[in-house]
Structure formats: C-alpha cells, structure tokens
Design an enzyme around this catalytic site. Structure first.
Site, PDB file in Angstrom:
ATOM      1  CG  HIS A  85     -44.550  15.481 -19.068  1.00 33.05           C
ATOM      2  ND1 HIS A  85     -45.537  16.424 -19.177  1.00 33.05           N
ATOM      3  CD2 HIS A  85     -44.399  14.961 -20.303  1.00 33.05           C
ATOM      4  CE1 HIS A  85     -45.958  16.477 -20.440  1.00 33.05           C
ATOM      5  NE2 HIS A  85     -45.284  15.605 -21.134  1.00 33.05           N
ATOM      6  CG  LEU A 119     -40.225   5.915 -20.606  1.00 37.34           C
ATOM      7  CD1 LEU A 119     -40.557   4.865 -19.548  1.00 37.34           C
ATOM      8  CD2 LEU A 119     -38.765   6.333 -20.499  1.00 37.34           C
ATOM      9  NE  ARG A 120     -40.655   9.794 -28.154  1.00 38.69           N
ATOM     10  CZ  ARG A 120     -41.438  10.859 -28.179  1.00 38.69           C
ATOM     11  NH1 ARG A 120     -42.757  10.745 -27.994  1.00 38.69           N
ATOM     12  NH2 ARG A 120     -40.928  12.059 -28.382  1.00 38.69           N
ATOM     13  CG  ASN A 175     -47.309  10.756 -26.508  1.00 34.13           C
ATOM     14  OD1 ASN A 175     -46.652  10.205 -25.636  1.00 34.13           O
ATOM     15  ND2 ASN A 175     -46.871  11.806 -27.173  1.00 34.13           N
ATOM     16  CG  HIS A 227     -50.316  19.066 -24.260  1.00 29.52           C
ATOM     17  ND1 HIS A 227     -49.028  18.784 -24.615  1.00 29.52           N
ATOM     18  CD2 HIS A 227     -50.774  19.938 -25.190  1.00 29.52           C
ATOM     19  CE1 HIS A 227     -48.714  19.462 -25.713  1.00 29.52           C
ATOM     20  NE2 HIS A 227     -49.756  20.174 -26.086  1.00 29.52           N
ATOM     21  CG  HIS A 252     -45.968  20.864 -21.006  1.00 24.87           C
ATOM     22  ND1 HIS A 252     -47.196  21.363 -21.339  1.00 24.87           N
ATOM     23  CD2 HIS A 252     -45.875  19.649 -21.593  1.00 24.87           C
ATOM     24  CE1 HIS A 252     -47.819  20.479 -22.112  1.00 24.87           C
ATOM     25  NE2 HIS A 252     -47.039  19.437 -22.275  1.00 24.87           N
ATOM     26  CG  ASP A 264     -42.632  17.381 -22.565  1.00 26.83           C
ATOM     27  OD1 ASP A 264     -42.871  16.207 -22.933  1.00 26.83           O
ATOM     28  OD2 ASP A 264     -43.113  18.380 -23.133  1.00 26.83           O
ATOM     29  CG  HIS A 276     -38.247  13.494 -31.661  1.00 31.83           C
ATOM     30  ND1 HIS A 276     -39.419  12.826 -31.927  1.00 31.83           N
ATOM     31  CD2 HIS A 276     -38.589  14.553 -30.899  1.00 31.83           C
ATOM     32  CE1 HIS A 276     -40.437  13.460 -31.361  1.00 31.83           C
ATOM     33  NE2 HIS A 276     -39.967  14.517 -30.722  1.00 31.83           N
TER      34      HIS A 276
END
Ligand SMILES: [Zn+2]
Length: 423
Positions: free
Chosen positions: A58, A61-62, A92, A177, A230, A303, A307
């Site tokens: 989980h 990596l954006r 996502n 999730h 999670h 997870d 940011h």
C-alpha cells in the site's frame, strides 16, 4: 554485481543462522562462514538481520498527475531506503489507473527510473467514481492482480459484487478501503472522547466495520480473495478473525502509524496526525498490535501518502489525508511488536509477497534464491529529520527511533547502502 554480506543473522528456510551471504547477479550464490570474494562490494552485517526485502502492499507514488508530492523515482528511492524491494502503487493518481495502458505506464516507468519493483493496483470502478466498473479485463491483461478504489470504499454493493465475480474466476484480489461514505461524511478524526472534547466532527469505527461486514457477506457468496486495507478498529479485527475461522479467503493489513499512535495525538492539531482511517483509541492500538502477533493481521503496509509542505500549512480540518511511512516502517513496526525477526520478516515481506503472488520476493535466504534482500540493524538509534521521499509529512519526524535498514538489494543491485549506520 557481486555483493558479500558479512556476519549477519540470516533468515534461512531452517531459521536464523549467523552466515555470510554471497550475491552474484540476481541470485544468492553461496551461504557459509568466512566467505571470500575479493572483487565484491562488502556489506558489514555484524549485529544485523539479513532476510528477504520488504514488500509494501500500500504505497501512493503520485505519478501520474501529482508529481509535486512524489513520483515513481523519488517514491521508490524512499522505498529502497526503507528496505523495500517491491511496492504496490495505489491507483488514485490523475488519471486514476482504471485501464490497461495506464497500468502499463506505471510498470514500465518503474522499470526505467525505479529503485525497486512496482506493481500497480487497478481501480475497481471507472475513474474511482463508484458508478461503473473499471476496465478490469484490460487491467488483468496488463498484469494487475490487486484491485482497489483506495482513498474511497466501493459503496455500491452491486458493483462490488460484479467485480468480485469477475475476479473470483481469475484469482485476483479485491482490496477495500473500508469507509462507509455516509457514516464517514465530514469526519476529520475518530469519533470518541477526544473528538467530543475538541468539538471536531468524528468518523465512527462503525464506518469501517459496517463496510467490512457487508463485504464479507459478498465474499461468502462469490468466493473472491478479499484484502482489508489499513485495519483500524477492534470490531474489524473481530470480523476478520471470524471470517478466517470460517475459512473465507480473507487477508488484512495494518499501518505502522495505527500500531503506534492513538486519537489523543490529534489534540496537537498537527496535520501529521491526520489520516484515513483516523487514529483510534488506545484499546484499538493494543488490539492491532496483538493481531499482528497472532496472525489476524497478515501484513504491515505503510499507506505511504506524500503531500507537499504548502498543502499542509492549513487548519487541521482542511489538511490533506495521510502521512509518509516507507523510511520509518521497520523502526516503527519493531517498536510496536518487539525484536522478533521471524515475525517482522513474515509481516513485512513473506506474507505480503504471498498475497501478491510475487514469487521473487518474500523468499527466505537460500542458495539459488532471488537476490531481493534487506540488511537491518535492529539496535541503531537515529532520528529522522530529512527524508529520501520528496515529502516530509511524517509523524516520526524529529522522534528518536531504534532500528534501520543498512542495505537493500534489489535483483542483485545495491539500491541502498548506509555503511556508516551502527558501525
Ligand atoms: Zn486507503
């Protein structure tokens, strides 16, 4: 590349033994005492544990779309620094990974610039919008074996049932999730005594437990492999334990931060304690640690949610969700469950590799076995102040930790080597 790992306590199929490990190419070539290899890079593993590289089910990596937070190069470099040789990239991104060419982009980009192997997870629904199924057939053909709308739960039970039926035939994993959108609405932290004191809108344990209970009913009907992401509450642990006792194909993960912190941390209003699911009660933390020990929880997964600093300079309620975790995962898990190398390698490597079907990972060290390895020093004391990750939203920033990866070897290449630590 030839690498000699000298004098560590090595996790072999027969258990822990003090041995030298010689790596040649992508294989373990020899195990023994006082091995010599004049041309080899030497890793001093005195006082360290040597075992299969960590596997994280989980990670965010954006890339594509949010590269100012992290990208595949920086995220996998952080993974290598944390001892990982394989990570699963959550879908996502922007665009979300809901079709075959996008999954192939992530895999191929990681081969080009990555410091570990990356396996993309695919979306369950198109655009993660929860209205139509994603292109599951294309994703499957692109090699995706784990599917999730992570960031959100799949609220529509009918859609989820169709996805489960499709993936049950093929042996894919539905990862959830679990967060009921109605019960979770506007919640910024765990709904309980601390949220009441702060006057902050809470997110009840029931938001997680209700969705897991519903999903397990669908697993019972479809026979799909189901993975709970999670886990954060005692109630969810009870549901998972019952499902496992019943023989359902269910697995579960927990994050290092849910094994460490409880909801009282939110009183600091520091956004490094804002995550979904939220930090729960001390009783939940104790139960999660016990579940890692007794096997109700199969895997520790970070997870890792990077940011940028400017995104976090806002009130707690407006701050983005999640914290980074790759570089502190080993130390945090060690602190939570204790210095038990067999258990730590099981939860951080062997079990997650098994869930993924990743045959070259999670393999105890043996001659001829894959050279995906980590050397960890379980006693070195250090304080994370800077990170290899592009982000630094870590709840452990500035906190003294014990235990750290000294070297990581991915397919026979040294992807991390901190020769100074502990020596
Ligand atoms: Zn999530």
């Amino acid at each position: 590349m030839t690498i000699l790992i000298r004098g560590g306590e090595v996790l072999t199929p027969e258990g822990l033994q003090v041995l030298d490990v010689l790596v040649e190419g992508d294989r373990v070539a020899r195990l023994g005492e006082d091995l010599h290899a004049p041309a080899a890079d030497v890793v001093d593993a005195t006082g360290c544990w040597v075992g299969p590289g960590f596997v994280d089910l989980h990670v965010h990596l954006r890339e594509p779309g949010h590269e100012w937070k992290e990208d595949i190069a920086s995220g996998t470099a952080a993974a290598a620094a944390g001892g990982f040789t394989l990570v699963v990239a959550m879908p996502n991104t922007d665009p979300p990974i809901d079709s075959g060419h996008l999954a192939r982009f992530v895999t191929e980009r990681a081969r080009l610039v990555g410091h570990c192997e990356v396996r993309p997870a695919g979306c369950i629904t198109l655009g993660r919008a929860g209205a139509y199924l994603a292109h599951l057939d294309e994703l499957w053909d692109a090699g995706v074996r784990i599917f999730t709308d992570d960031g959100d739960g799949v609220a529509d039970a009918g859609l989820l049932r169709h996805a489960m039926e499709y993936l049950a035939e093929r042996g894919g994993v539905v990862a959830q999730h679990p967060e009921d959108p109605g019960l979770a609405r506007d919640g910024h932290m765990h709904e309980g005594s601390v949220s009441a004191r702060l006057g902050m809108a809470g997110l009840p344990a029931l938001a997680e437990e209700l969705m897991v209970a519903r999903d397990l009913a669908l697993v019972r009907e479809t026979g799909t492999r189901y993975h709970v992401q999670h886990v954060s509450t005692r109630g969810t642990l009870r549901l998972i334990a019952e499902a496992k006792a019943e023989g359902l194909p269910v697995t579960a993960e927990v994050t290092p931060h849910h094994l460490t912190f409880d909801h009282s941390r939110v009183e600091t209003m520091d956004p490094d304690y804002k995550m979904y699911p939220p930090l729960r009660t001390p009783e939940d933390v104790d139960a999660l640690v016990a579940a890692v020990r007794d096997g109700t929880i199969d895997a520790v997964a970070t997870d890792h949610a990077p940011h940028a600093a400017h995104e976090r300079e806002v009130p707690f309620e407006e701050a983005p969700r999640g914290v980074i975790g790759l570089e502190t995962a080993f130390a945090a898990t060690l602190a939570a469950v204790g210095p038990d190398p067999q258990l730590l390698f099981e939860r951080l490597s062997i079990a997650p590799a098994r869930i993924l079907g990743a045959e070259r990972h999670g393999v105890p060290v043996q001659v001829g076995g894959p050279a995906n390895l980590v050397v960890v020093d379980p006693t070195v004391v250090w304080t994370p102040t800077t990170f290899v990750s592009r982000a630094e939203n870590s709840p452990w920033r500035g906190t003294e930790l014990t235990g750290r990866p000294v070297a990581t070897i991915h397919e026979g290449m040294l992807t991390h080597h901190d020769a100074v630590v502990g020596r």
